[in-house]
Motif scaffolding. Sequence first.
Motif, PDB file in Angstrom:
ATOM      1  N   HIS A 175      52.454   4.585   4.693  1.00  0.00           N
ATOM      2  CA  HIS A 175      52.133   5.988   4.994  1.00  0.00           C
ATOM      3  C   HIS A 175      50.895   6.079   5.886  1.00  0.00           C
ATOM      4  CE1 HIS A 175      55.145   7.404   2.156  1.00  0.00           C
ATOM      5  NE2 HIS A 175      54.661   6.547   1.263  1.00  0.00           N
ATOM      6  N   TYR A 176      50.778   5.143   6.823  1.00  0.00           N
ATOM      7  CA  TYR A 176      49.595   5.111   7.680  1.00  0.00           C
ATOM      8  C   TYR A 176      49.617   6.278   8.660  1.00  0.00           C
ATOM      9  CZ  TYR A 176      46.044   3.394  10.890  1.00  0.00           C
ATOM     10  OH  TYR A 176      44.919   3.274  11.663  1.00  0.00           O
ATOM     11  N   ASP A 177      48.466   6.937   8.800  1.00  0.00           N
ATOM     12  CA  ASP A 177      48.333   8.075   9.720  1.00  0.00           C
ATOM     13  C   ASP A 177      47.869   7.549  11.077  1.00  0.00           C
ATOM     14  OD1 ASP A 177      48.088  10.498  10.928  1.00  0.00           O
ATOM     15  OD2 ASP A 177      46.328  11.173   9.780  1.00  0.00           O
ATOM     16  N   TRP A 178      48.809   7.461  12.029  1.00  0.00           N
ATOM     17  CA  TRP A 178      48.502   6.880  13.327  1.00  0.00           C
ATOM     18  C   TRP A 178      47.600   7.767  14.180  1.00  0.00           C
ATOM     19  CZ3 TRP A 178      49.518   1.987  14.775  1.00  0.00           C
ATOM     20  CH2 TRP A 178      50.438   1.269  14.016  1.00  0.00           C
ATOM     21  N   VAL A 179      47.516   9.041  13.885  1.00  0.00           N
ATOM     22  CA  VAL A 179      46.647   9.940  14.658  1.00  0.00           C
ATOM     23  C   VAL A 179      45.420  10.335  13.848  1.00  0.00           C
ATOM     24  CG1 VAL A 179      48.518  10.832  16.082  1.00  0.00           C
ATOM     25  CG2 VAL A 179      47.995  11.956  13.912  1.00  0.00           C
ATOM     26  N   GLY A 232      42.411  15.046  19.619  1.00  0.00           N
ATOM     27  CA  GLY A 232      41.803  14.706  18.338  1.00  0.00           C
ATOM     28  C   GLY A 232      42.036  13.248  17.973  1.00  0.00           C
ATOM     29  N   PRO A 233      41.489  12.835  16.833  1.00  0.00           N
ATOM     30  CA  PRO A 233      40.724  13.656  15.871  1.00  0.00           C
ATOM     31  C   PRO A 233      39.282  13.879  16.327  1.00  0.00           C
ATOM     32  CG  PRO A 233      40.851  11.377  15.126  1.00  0.00           C
ATOM     33  CD  PRO A 233      41.673  11.448  16.376  1.00  0.00           C
ATOM     34  N   ASP A 234      38.784  15.057  16.040  1.00  0.00           N
ATOM     35  CA  ASP A 234      37.394  15.436  16.348  1.00  0.00           C
ATOM     36  C   ASP A 234      37.073  15.252  17.830  1.00  0.00           C
ATOM     37  OD1 ASP A 234      36.970  15.988  13.637  1.00  0.00           O
ATOM     38  OD2 ASP A 234      36.427  13.892  13.235  1.00  0.00           O
ATOM     39  N   ARG A 235      38.061  15.513  18.695  1.00  0.00           N
ATOM     40  CA  ARG A 235      37.894  15.440  20.147  1.00  0.00           C
ATOM     41  C   ARG A 235      37.505  14.042  20.627  1.00  0.00           C
ATOM     42  NH1 ARG A 235      34.715  20.678  22.339  1.00  0.00           N
ATOM     43  NH2 ARG A 235      35.688  19.847  24.248  1.00  0.00           N
ATOM     44  N   LEU A 236      37.878  13.017  19.864  1.00  0.00           N
ATOM     45  CA  LEU A 236      37.502  11.647  20.210  1.00  0.00           C
ATOM     46  C   LEU A 236      38.473  10.991  21.178  1.00  0.00           C
ATOM     47  CD1 LEU A 236      36.318  10.298  16.717  1.00  0.00           C
ATOM     48  CD2 LEU A 236      34.913  10.956  18.676  1.00  0.00           C
ATOM     49  N   SER A 240      43.652   4.236  16.700  1.00  0.00           N
ATOM     50  CA  SER A 240      45.095   4.299  16.448  1.00  0.00           C
ATOM     51  C   SER A 240      45.763   5.377  17.304  1.00  0.00           C
ATOM     52  CB  SER A 240      45.358   4.552  14.967  1.00  0.00           C
ATOM     53  OG  SER A 240      44.789   5.773  14.547  1.00  0.00           O
ATOM     54  N   THR A 241      45.079   6.501  17.515  1.00  0.00           N
ATOM     55  CA  THR A 241      45.635   7.548  18.370  1.00  0.00           C
ATOM     56  C   THR A 241      45.753   7.060  19.810  1.00  0.00           C
ATOM     57  OG1 THR A 241      44.637   9.250  16.970  1.00  0.00           O
ATOM     58  CG2 THR A 241      45.388   9.927  19.142  1.00  0.00           C
ATOM     59  N   PHE A 242      44.716   6.387  20.292  1.00  0.00           N
ATOM     60  CA  PHE A 242      44.786   5.828  21.645  1.00  0.00           C
ATOM     61  C   PHE A 242      45.865   4.755  21.743  1.00  0.00           C
ATOM     62  CE2 PHE A 242      40.452   7.293  23.175  1.00  0.00           C
ATOM     63  CZ  PHE A 242      40.985   7.989  24.244  1.00  0.00           C
ATOM     64  N   PHE A 243      46.101   4.030  20.663  1.00  0.00           N
ATOM     65  CA  PHE A 243      47.162   3.021  20.673  1.00  0.00           C
ATOM     66  C   PHE A 243      48.524   3.672  20.890  1.00  0.00           C
ATOM     67  CE2 PHE A 243      50.481   0.750  18.334  1.00  0.00           C
ATOM     68  CZ  PHE A 243      50.455  -0.475  18.986  1.00  0.00           C
TER      69      PHE A 243
END
Length: 324
Positions: A176-180, A269-273, A185-188
């Motif tokens: 249940h990993y949150d990729w975003v 996101g997250p946090d505009r990063l 992980s979001t950039f990935f």
Amino acid sequence: MAVQLDEAAGRTAPRTGKGGAPPARSGSGGRRSAPYLLLLPALLATAVFLGWPLVRNLVLSFQNLNMKELIQHLTDWRGLGNYQEVLGSEQFWRVTGRTIVFTAVNVVLIMVLGTLLGLLLARLGTKMRLVLSAALVLAWAMPSIAATTVFQWLFDSRYGVVNWLLDHLGWHAMAHYDWVGTQLSTFFVITVLIVWQSLPFVALNLYAATTTISKELYEAARMDGAGTWKIFTSVTFPFLRPFFLATTFLEVIWVFKAFPQIFAINQGGPDRLTETLPIYAFTEGVGNLHFGMGAAISVLTIVVLLALTAYYLRLTLKQEEDAL
């Protein structure tokens, strides 16, 4: 009669010897201007649909345009105030550095993987080459938002195929990993999406370029005992150097201005990063209703992109001079 015809021909024929030059052709001026006339519709369309918005955006960047001014149709000039505020902000420089690193990583991956795919196409048989080419064309033809939606489902924390596959392969912590949920992980996810969309362009163009290389050069290299890597560096790459330079230049522009993939995945996101410069300009301009500030950021984005492309073109021209 023959003498009279000869004299008449002598009077009407153009003199091309030392004593004179042939008369100018009346249609030469029209032929010289024909290419410019053919370019005129495209130039007019570019000026209307691209030039005018750029000029309007530049004018807007010198104004203080918020919701109040927009509703009341007020024009509040700030001069260079928007630019001073943006350039004095640490957020702008963090986003700029992040955008440059993001662009560099994606372009390197796209060019390396695209080159490998293009060389694979050149080695495959006709049927397998047709199947792989069709798959690449389908991936390339998919709209950005549709592709982003597919990747959102693939990397969904609860129902995503990626988490399900990793869980069944033994990585139970990824069930249940949150990729975003984090920046990396979001950039990935975004990088995988952008690279996947860009590979067909590089691979298909590289394969088309390899068909122009004479097979005798490869046979001669093999007779000299050259291996696969030596053949690529001594035969393939020198002939395809202009292709690599032009394609890398286009990919830098395409990745740098990528907007729908990043915004649709997590809106920066997250946090505009994960904001890049296009996302940052949209968030400040439309999201926070600071339209003049957003216009200034977009102008600075164009300036940064022009600086990067100018530096890249300078390197490529220097390499061309060294090669000569």
